[in-house]
Design a protein around this motif. Structure first.
Motif, short mmCIF file in Angstrom:
data_model
loop_
_atom_site.label_atom_id
_atom_site.label_comp_id
_atom_site.label_asym_id
_atom_site.label_seq_id
_atom_site.Cartn_x
_atom_site.Cartn_y
_atom_site.Cartn_z
N ILE A 1 34.27 16.30 61.52
CA ILE A 1 34.18 17.29 62.61
C ILE A 1 32.74 17.73 62.89
N HIS B 1 35.02 24.60 63.60
CA HIS B 1 34.54 25.65 62.69
C HIS B 1 35.00 27.04 63.16
N HIS C 1 21.49 25.30 56.16
CA HIS C 1 22.17 24.62 55.05
C HIS C 1 21.13 24.06 54.08
#
Ligand code: C2O
Length: 445
Positions: free
Chosen positions: A111, A121, A220
């Motif tokens: 995704i 999300h 991230h």
């Protein structure tokens, strides 16, 4: 400090009058639970119909909100559920994990590299929010967002560092080093908010948009080698949900700025609801957050409304991308911010396989160049490492090139040679650059 890939589950011991809770190392058994999810054949459609719209505050605001204790407590509740409970903490991680590395034939998709990125999300957060509301018997419970684009929020939000209670805490994260506080260029949302259409912003059915590879990936990566830096297991860290709260808010902000959503057709996502029922929700039903019962306490502000943006397509001749001479006059005259939008970048796989950061240049920088001090440096995009499933597919970029392009264009009669080079964490080129292969390049102002 050491990092392990192990996971922890919550144990409660009643010792005398005091209940003690602590995290127990669950070893690899739990890692299994974190990437497997029963997916029954039949799912009932979920049509959102929320009775009220609550506010998602920033994590910074939450620190001083009266509901902070309730907020923490809801996370304590979900983290206390058994590892194999389909709405438990490990299964939230699994829900995401099975879409990070779809084993062939499982019918799941990754995704992250199509238009699914934003709605999927959003769906994950929405169902988590409903589960937490139900577990804590608190209809007013809403998630929070980490507004890392603001100068006062460039470090880990304080509520996620609290160790008592430790329900928002995660030990396997790095929050110091050269990417902390988060460098302004790595959390710059201006070009994303200045993206004129959804395929470039959020992707299409087969291509990613620029939201994946911008600040989303950079934040991230700042946590690597902690779990946040490994796409597959990033939701182990509770701050994941605040980070994605902000990506969700970026989407909402772009829409508020006049951006428009596509018709996603019958594209859908599957989740367990708070009653442990397997449901599906149409991406089309995830396009407006107020239908999902929340709004954000603030939205990001674009430099200009999206419908007012001018887009100049660059045509390709050889390796040179040029704007038409009429457009060149306009581009070099205008004072406002300028964005470079590159869609369908398809040759990142030709760079060394471990590359996470990609510098985009209008020149050919020697290996070892600090990109930010290179005249032809236009910006950087990134991908996130995902254990055993690193991504070398297509990518898109939205770069703020204000103050850079007119000079470069004038020097080359309206053309630029776009190249991409691998960068290390600190922005130095680690290898030779190569010409970019891209489906579409445009200048927006
Ligand atoms: Cu599914 Cu930020 O990742």
């Amino acid at each position: 400090m050491t990092f392990t890939r192990r996971s922890f589950f919550r144990q409660t011991l009643i010792a005398g009058p005091a209940a003690m809770t602590f995290w127990v190392d669950a070893g690899d058994a739990s890692a299994q639970d974190q990437c497997t999810l029963p997916q029954p054949g039949n799912a009932e459609q979920f049509i959102p119909n929320e009775p009220k719209v609550g506010t998602r505050y920033s994590a910074l605001e939450m620190k001083t909100r009266p509901e902070l204790a309730k907020f923490q407590n809801a996370f304590c509740k979900i983290r206390a559920l058994p590892s194999n409970d389909v709405i438990g903490w490990d299964k939230q991680i699994a829900q995401h994990c099975i879409h990070c590395s779809p084993p062939p034939g499982t019918g799941t998709t990754n995704i992250h590299y199509t238009w699914a990125f934003l709605p999927w999300h959003r769906g994950l957060l929405y169902f988590l929010e409903r589960i937490l509301r139900n577990l804590s018997q608190n209809d007013d419970f809403r998630l929070v967002y980490w507004d890392w684009e603001s100068t006062h929020s460039r470090t880990l939000p304080a509520i996620y560092a609290v160790q008592n209670p430790d329900c928002l805490y995660w030990s396997n994260r790095r929050t110091t080093g050269s990417n902390w506080p988060l460098p302004a260029a790595k959390v710059d949302v201006s070009a994303l908010l200045g993206t004129p259409h959804f395929p470039a912003f959020g992707g299409s059915a087969s291509q990613p948009g620029a939201t994946y590879s911008g600040p989303h990936a950079n934040v991230h990566n700042a946590f690597a080698p902690g779990d946040m830096g490994n796409l597959m297991y990033s939701p182990r860290d509770p701050v994941f949900y605040a980070h994605h709260g902000n990506i969700d808010r970026l989407w909402s902000s772009w829409l508020k700025a006049g951006g428009s959503n596509p018709d996603f057709g019958d594209a859908k996502a599957y989740f367990y609801d708070e009653n442990r029922k397997w449901r599906y929700i149409l991406f089309n039903d995830l396009r407006d957050e107020t239908k999902l019962g929340y709004q954000y306490s603030s939205y990001m502000k674009p430099a200009a409304p999206v419908p007012k943006l001018h887009e100049f397509t660059m045509t390709l001749k050889g390796t040179m991308r040029s704007v038409e001479s009429a457009a060149l006059g306009e581009i070099t005259k205008a004072k406002g911010p300028r964005f470079l939008i590159v869609e369908g970048i398809s040759n990142l796989g030709e760079l060394p396989p471990d590359t996470l950061n990609f510098g985009i240049f209008a020149d050919n920088p020697p290996v070892g160049t600090q990109s930010s001090s290179d005249k032809g440096f236009l910006g950087q995009i990134a991908t996130v490492h995902s254990e055993g499933h690193d991504h070398v597919g297509p990518a898109a970029a939205a770069l703020n090139v204000t103050g850079k392009l007119p000079g470069l264009l004038k020097a080359n009669k309206g053309g630029i040679n776009l190249r991409v080079a691998p960068l290390d964490d600190s922005g130095k080129t680690t290898g030779p650059s190569i010409p970019i292969t891209a489906a579409n390049v445009s200048i927006v102002e």
